[in-house]
Enzyme design. Structure first.
Site, PDB file in Angstrom:
ATOM      1  N   SER A  78       0.822  -1.213   0.000  1.00 20.91           N
ATOM      2  CA  SER A  78       0.000   0.000   0.000  1.00 20.91           C
ATOM      3  C   SER A  78       0.851   1.256   0.000  1.00 20.91           C
ATOM      4  O   SER A  78       0.340   2.359  -0.218  1.00 20.91           O
ATOM      5  CB  SER A  78      -0.937   0.009   1.217  1.00 20.91           C
ATOM      6  OG  SER A  78      -0.190   0.063   2.427  1.00 20.91           O
ATOM      7  N   TYR A 104      14.298  -6.846  14.374  1.00 25.32           N
ATOM      8  CA  TYR A 104      14.234  -6.778  12.918  1.00 25.32           C
ATOM      9  C   TYR A 104      15.309  -7.662  12.289  1.00 25.32           C
ATOM     10  O   TYR A 104      15.040  -8.420  11.351  1.00 25.32           O
ATOM     11  CB  TYR A 104      14.415  -5.325  12.481  1.00 25.32           C
ATOM     12  CG  TYR A 104      14.334  -5.086  10.997  1.00 25.32           C
ATOM     13  CD1 TYR A 104      13.095  -4.991  10.364  1.00 25.32           C
ATOM     14  CD2 TYR A 104      15.478  -4.922  10.230  1.00 25.32           C
ATOM     15  CE1 TYR A 104      13.008  -4.747   8.998  1.00 25.32           C
ATOM     16  CE2 TYR A 104      15.408  -4.677   8.862  1.00 25.32           C
ATOM     17  CZ  TYR A 104      14.172  -4.589   8.263  1.00 25.32           C
ATOM     18  OH  TYR A 104      14.099  -4.345   6.908  1.00 25.32           O
TER      19      TYR A 104
END
Length: 268
Positions: A32, A172
């Site tokens: 998106s 991460y």
């Protein structure tokens, strides 16, 4: 098509087809905004049929409208990568709309920068569930379709943090290190079944998000420049080539690879 590249008589059109993605069905998680949306535009302008996906319905609607204005054949399916069922619905929805899935780009990702000792349990779980479990879920469901249709390409967005130590990125980095090993393992497991699995590992991207713009003078930006031999961030368009290559027939003998696109970061 892969064999024709050895034939000196093949024409220019044959080579264009070798590197082409026209009419391929490309599903991109986390598309998106940012890199995912840019990849959707690139593949769409090259003639692919695009499935956009994100958990953010408002951003998805904006991205869908933007691609549609460019004449791209696009569908939108909301999915939260932390949900096994949502990932399954993303793949089944892709097949319902376009009849197949040729390329699955696992791109959704989040990061929370913290000293390693400061992560809350929920923060760690959110990062790993989105960046690693979600990639496996999408790959698993995509592979089930690809096995029946005779093959396909799965491309995962990794990171230089998956193989190099970067302070503040423990969660991460752990998730992206897992992505690298997931890529290699799935590639070996599915290699004789026509499914190729590879990853692209970006370095520092000029993605115009808060605090990371190329003109920022933040400590984070200065560190990025100090560690990147090319002394700049990569623009989004500079990531298109590796993804398109891995999706195309030109990469028919490439699987299990982590391609670093990082301005020399991993080499220094």
């Amino acid at each position: 098509m892969a064999e024709t590249i050895l034939n000196p008589g093949v024409g220019a059109e044959g080579y264009r087809q070798l590197f082409g993605v026209d009419e391929k069905v490309v599903c991109i998680s986390g598309s998106s905004r940012g890199l995912g949306k840019s990849l959707a535009m690139c593949f769409g302008k090259l003639g692919a049929k695009i499935v956009l996906s994100s958990h953010n319905t408002e951003e998805l609607a904006e991205a869908e409208a933007e691609l549609a204005r460019l004449g791209i054949n696009v569908a939108v399916i909301r999915a939260d990568m932390r949900s096994h069922d949502d990932c399954g619905a993303l793949i089944s929805g892709t097949v319902d709309r376009f009849g197949r899935i040729d390329v699955m780009i696992c791109n959704a990702g989040i990061d929370i920068i913290r000293p390693a000792q400061c992560y809350e349990e929920a923060e760690w779980d959110q990062i790993v569930d989105t960046n690693l479990r979600g990639y496996y879920y999408c790959a698993k469901f995509a592979a089930k379709v690809m096995l029946d249709q005779g093959g396909g390409s799965i491309i995962m967005t990794s990171s230089v943090a998956g193989s190099l130590g970067i302070p503040g990125l423990a969660a991460y980095a752990a998730s992206k290190g897992g992505v690298n090993q997931l890529t290699r393992t799935l590639a070996v497991e599915w290699a004789d079944k026509g499914i190729r699995v590879n990853a692209v590992a970006p370095g520092f991207i000029n993605n115009f998000m808060d605090g990371v713009h190329r003109n920022s003078d933040s400590p984070y930006q200065r560190r990025a420049m100090a560690l990147t031999p090319m002394q700049r961030r990569g623009d989004l368009a500079e990531y298109f080539g590796p993804y398109v290559f891995l999706a195309s027939s030109a990469a028919s003998f490439v699987t299990g690879e982590i391609i670093y696109v990082d301005g020399g970061y991993a080499a220094s």
